[in-house]
Design an enzyme around this catalytic site. Structure first.
Site, short mmCIF file in Angstrom:
data_model
loop_
_atom_site.label_atom_id
_atom_site.label_comp_id
_atom_site.label_asym_id
_atom_site.label_seq_id
_atom_site.Cartn_x
_atom_site.Cartn_y
_atom_site.Cartn_z
N ASN A 43 38.01 35.94 37.78
CA ASN A 43 37.49 35.14 38.90
C ASN A 43 37.45 33.68 38.46
OD1 ASN A 43 36.13 34.59 41.43
ND2 ASN A 43 34.23 34.40 40.27
N HIS A 64 35.23 30.16 39.14
CA HIS A 64 33.96 29.72 39.72
C HIS A 64 33.83 28.21 39.52
CE1 HIS A 64 29.89 30.03 41.15
NE2 HIS A 64 29.50 29.29 40.13
#
Ligand code: GRF
Length: 218
Positions: free
Chosen positions: A110, A112
């Site tokens: 991911n 971020h």
């Protein structure tokens, strides 16, 4: 170039990170090919970007599934159908379940827009501004069961100025996101990442030729 790994990209919005991955792949900088793009949002511009580059793109409306796990099951099936080896969440705004995590252990990344572990969750850039940070940034990490809590792969830092708004800071961070996400994918593709507890160890690049001499003319 090594054999290419197949990646699946999960998106929900504009897809500028997806674009940076597509551009890196098309420039020959990634030992990876994008096998499919999946969005939970029909209007995500990311879907359009995928189609423009002839990448199989799918919309799955999370609202038509009874549970998060039911949604994730269909996502996993699609990813498996496309022989995906690494899943990257590029602005994917869904909380994922053990169904996805178990299907892609330490193969789920991911991005971020904060220097984790500071400011996990939503509106990270605004959280950072309200906290008065002087340095902000972004993080690519492996996904675990928590919120933005998995082992950190790469981070990049940018200054935060008194004059910043959420928009100006986000734009400065996003420019770095577009550099570190393809880099993290390439490290994975080269087999250079290993996870020990919370730490992601990055092996040095294998030198061309290893322990033998190469024919310089080859
Ligand atoms: C990025 O800031 C990313 O860090 C966050 O959502 C944003 C997505 O931007 N998770 P885009 O859709 O890749 O342009």
């Amino acid at each position: 170039m090594a054999e290419k790994i197949r990646i699946g990209v999960l998106v929900s919005g504009n897809g500028s990170n997806l674009q940076s991955i597509i551009d890196s792949a098309e420039a020959g900088k990634l030992d990876a090919e994008i096998a499919c793009v999946i969005s939970n949002n029909a209007k995500a511009f990311a879907l359009e970007r995928a189609k423009r580059h002839q990448i199989p793109a799918f919309h799955l409306d999370h609202r038509s599934f009874p549970t998060r796990k039911a949604f994730d099951t269909v996502v996993v099936n699609l990813l498996h159908d496309h022989q995906v080896q690494l899943v990257v969440m590029a602005g994917f705004n869904r909380i994922i379940t053990s169904i996805l995590l178990d299907a892609f252990p330490m193969s789920l990344m991911n991005i971020h827009p904060a220097l984790l572990p500071s400011f996990p969750g939503t509106n990270a850039q605004q959280q950072a501004l309200e906290h008065g940070v002087k340095i902000a940034g972004c993080t690519v990490h492996f996904v675990d069961e928590g919120t933005d809590s998995g082992p950190i792969i790469i981070q990049a830092a940018v200054p935060a100025f008194d004059s910043d708004t959420e928009e100006t800071l986000s734009a400065r961070i996003l420019a770095e996101e577009h550099k570190i996400f393809p880099k993290a994918i390439q490290l994975f593709a080269e087999g250079r990442l290993s996870v020990q507890g919370r730490n992601v160890l990055i092996k040095p690049p294998s030198t061309s030729g290893g322990n033998f001499l190469e024919n310089p003319a080859a």
